[in-house]
Design an enzyme around this catalytic site. Structure first.
Site, PDB file in Angstrom:
ATOM      1  CG  MET A  88      40.952  66.820  20.011  1.00 23.99           C
ATOM      2  SD  MET A  88      39.298  66.421  19.925  1.00 23.99           S
ATOM      3  CE  MET A  88      39.139  65.495  21.116  1.00 23.99           C
ATOM      4  N   GLY A 100      36.120  68.030  17.923  1.00 26.35           N
ATOM      5  CA  GLY A 100      35.560  68.973  18.587  1.00 26.35           C
ATOM      6  C   GLY A 100      34.094  68.677  19.270  1.00 26.35           C
ATOM      7  CG  PHE A 101      31.263  69.647  18.555  1.00 30.65           C
ATOM      8  CD1 PHE A 101      30.688  70.074  19.641  1.00 30.65           C
ATOM      9  CD2 PHE A 101      31.825  70.393  17.638  1.00 30.65           C
ATOM     10  CE1 PHE A 101      30.758  71.354  19.803  1.00 30.65           C
ATOM     11  CE2 PHE A 101      32.063  71.876  18.023  1.00 30.65           C
ATOM     12  CZ  PHE A 101      31.487  72.384  19.064  1.00 30.65           C
ATOM     13  N   GLY A 102      31.242  65.048  19.197  1.00 26.01           N
ATOM     14  CA  GLY A 102      30.716  63.736  19.157  1.00 26.01           C
ATOM     15  C   GLY A 102      29.459  64.005  17.984  1.00 26.01           C
ATOM     16  N   GLY A 103      29.183  62.681  17.279  1.00 28.01           N
ATOM     17  CA  GLY A 103      27.876  62.461  16.622  1.00 28.01           C
ATOM     18  C   GLY A 103      27.860  63.099  15.234  1.00 28.01           C
ATOM     19  CB  SER A 131      34.848  58.677  22.256  1.00 28.67           C
ATOM     20  OG  SER A 131      34.401  59.691  22.759  1.00 28.67           O
ATOM     21  CG  ASP A 184      38.162  60.098  17.591  1.00 26.36           C
ATOM     22  OD1 ASP A 184      36.880  59.688  17.464  1.00 26.36           O
ATOM     23  OD2 ASP A 184      38.974  60.972  18.237  1.00 26.36           O
ATOM     24  N   GLY A 185      35.918  59.419  14.951  1.00 27.73           N
ATOM     25  CA  GLY A 185      34.770  60.165  14.270  1.00 27.73           C
ATOM     26  C   GLY A 185      33.607  59.692  13.498  1.00 27.73           C
ATOM     27  CG  ASP A 216      37.275  62.413  22.677  1.00 24.16           C
ATOM     28  OD1 ASP A 216      38.288  62.600  21.847  1.00 24.16           O
ATOM     29  OD2 ASP A 216      36.358  61.640  22.843  1.00 24.16           O
ATOM     30  CG  HIS A 247      39.325  58.091  22.151  1.00 27.01           C
ATOM     31  ND1 HIS A 247      40.469  58.199  21.371  1.00 27.01           N
ATOM     32  CD2 HIS A 247      38.680  59.345  21.979  1.00 27.01           C
ATOM     33  CE1 HIS A 247      40.563  59.310  20.821  1.00 27.01           C
ATOM     34  NE2 HIS A 247      39.464  60.041  21.028  1.00 27.01           N
ATOM     35  CG  MET A 262      37.724  68.475  23.354  1.00 31.66           C
ATOM     36  SD  MET A 262      36.038  68.769  22.262  1.00 31.66           S
ATOM     37  CE  MET A 262      35.628  66.942  21.809  1.00 31.66           C
ATOM     38  CG  HIS A 317      41.701  62.628  20.820  1.00 30.51           C
ATOM     39  ND1 HIS A 317      40.557  62.558  19.924  1.00 30.51           N
ATOM     40  CD2 HIS A 317      42.555  63.494  20.055  1.00 30.51           C
ATOM     41  CE1 HIS A 317      40.602  63.607  18.791  1.00 30.51           C
ATOM     42  NE2 HIS A 317      41.961  64.029  18.748  1.00 30.51           N
TER      43      HIS A 317
HETATM   44  C1  DX5 Z   1      35.509  64.335  18.558  1.00 26.43           C
HETATM   45  C2  DX5 Z   1      36.195  63.391  19.441  1.00 26.43           C
HETATM   46  C3  DX5 Z   1      35.764  62.005  19.070  1.00 26.43           C
HETATM   47  C4  DX5 Z   1      34.191  61.892  19.205  1.00 26.43           C
HETATM   48  C5  DX5 Z   1      33.603  60.617  18.681  1.00 26.43           C
HETATM   49  O1  DX5 Z   1      36.480  65.501  18.215  1.00 26.43           O
HETATM   50  O2  DX5 Z   1      37.724  63.400  19.082  1.00 26.43           O
HETATM   51  O3  DX5 Z   1      36.549  61.245  19.919  1.00 26.43           O
HETATM   52  O4  DX5 Z   1      33.774  61.843  20.644  1.00 26.43           O
HETATM   53  O5  DX5 Z   1      32.406  60.527  18.719  1.00 26.43           O
HETATM   54  P1  DX5 Z   1      31.596  59.885  17.537  1.00 26.43           P
HETATM   55  O6  DX5 Z   1      31.720  58.280  17.342  1.00 26.43           O
HETATM   56  O7  DX5 Z   1      29.995  60.049  18.340  1.00 26.43           O
HETATM   57  O8  DX5 Z   1      31.605  60.721  16.357  1.00 26.43           O
HETATM   58 ZN    ZN Z   2      38.523  61.538  20.140  1.00 25.29          ZN
END
Ligand code: DX5
Ligand code: ZN
Length: 228
Positions: free
Chosen positions: A72, A146-149, A10, A175-176, A37, A35, A39, A70
């Protein structure tokens, strides 16, 4: 067994001002797909990019990389045609975002893309099940979108195991919070499409991380086929 281990970085946590070169870097490091994302600030409290960005990315990286979108977004019906025209390969929408999944699945297929169906942590897998025979991939979110990490939610794994037992050849994505620390749980439960954001992007050696994730999943798939 119809499915195989695939790793899709991602790019959410990459340097978004260099998205094209980041995508190329991930493919060069052995990614099986990308992938992406999307949003909209409504379905999730964050905004990323839409189809104009995807169109530019497609021009920049060429026809080869598989784009798993993806979505969202609150009105996934709205972006099917624009995303298809922009060069998306798979349209993964959220079950929570539509009142008519059947019609949306049909529209995605008619536009020439593969169909992914995602569920948030609070949505049961039984709600997804009626559609499982009509889709190419089920996405079990392992964080709130909504957010990575964010931290991996291990208690989502029974959803993956149940889906794998009911639909032995379905592509199942997680995912996540997925990375070297959590991949064994995902693989054991039966996920075969692995999204990994920060664990891959922020690594000094993304190639090794991607290879490790794929090996763990491939070994679990092999073990499952021997156990059958
Ligand atoms: C979160 C996203 C994910 C995210 C994954 O809402 O759908 O795809 O970027 O990032 P990590 O692996 O850092 O959780
Ligand atoms: Zn995602």
């Amino acid at each position: 067994m119809a499915y195989s281990a695939k790793i899709g970085p991602s790019i959410l946590s990459s340097d978004l001002s260099c998205l094209g070169s980041e995508c190329v870097r991930m493919m060069d490091c052995g990614a099986d797909y990308l992938h992406l994302d999307v949003m909209d600030g409504h379905f999730v409290p964050n905004i990323t990019f839409g189809h104009p960005m995807v169109e530019c990315l497609r021009k920049s990286v060429g026809q080869e990389p598989f784009f798993d979108m993806h979505m969202m977004v609150s009105r996934p019906e709205q972006w099917v045609k624009p995303m298809s025209a922009a060069g998306a390969n798979q349209y993964t929408f959220h079950l929570e975002a539509t009142t008519n999944p059947g019609n949306l699945i049909k529209e995605i297929r008619e536009s020439g893309m593969k169909v992914g169906l995602a569920i948030k942590p609070g949505t049961t897998v039984e709600e997804l099940a009626p559609w499982a025979n009509q889709i190419d991939m089920a996405l079990v979110m392992t964080v709130e979108p909504g957010f990575g990490g964010q931290k991996f939610l291990e208690d989502m794994m029974p959803k993956v195991s149940w889906l794998r037992s009911q639909f032995p050849s379905l592509d199942i994505e997680v995912d996540g919070g997925v990375g070297p620390d959590s991949i064994h749980k995902c693989a054991e439960a039966g996920a075969n499409m692995i999204v990994s954001g920060s664990a891959v992007i922020s690594s000094d050696d993304p190639r090794s991380v991607i290879a490790l994730l794929r090996t763990v999943v491939a070994e679990a798939i092999q073990k499952r086929s021997l156990d059958r």
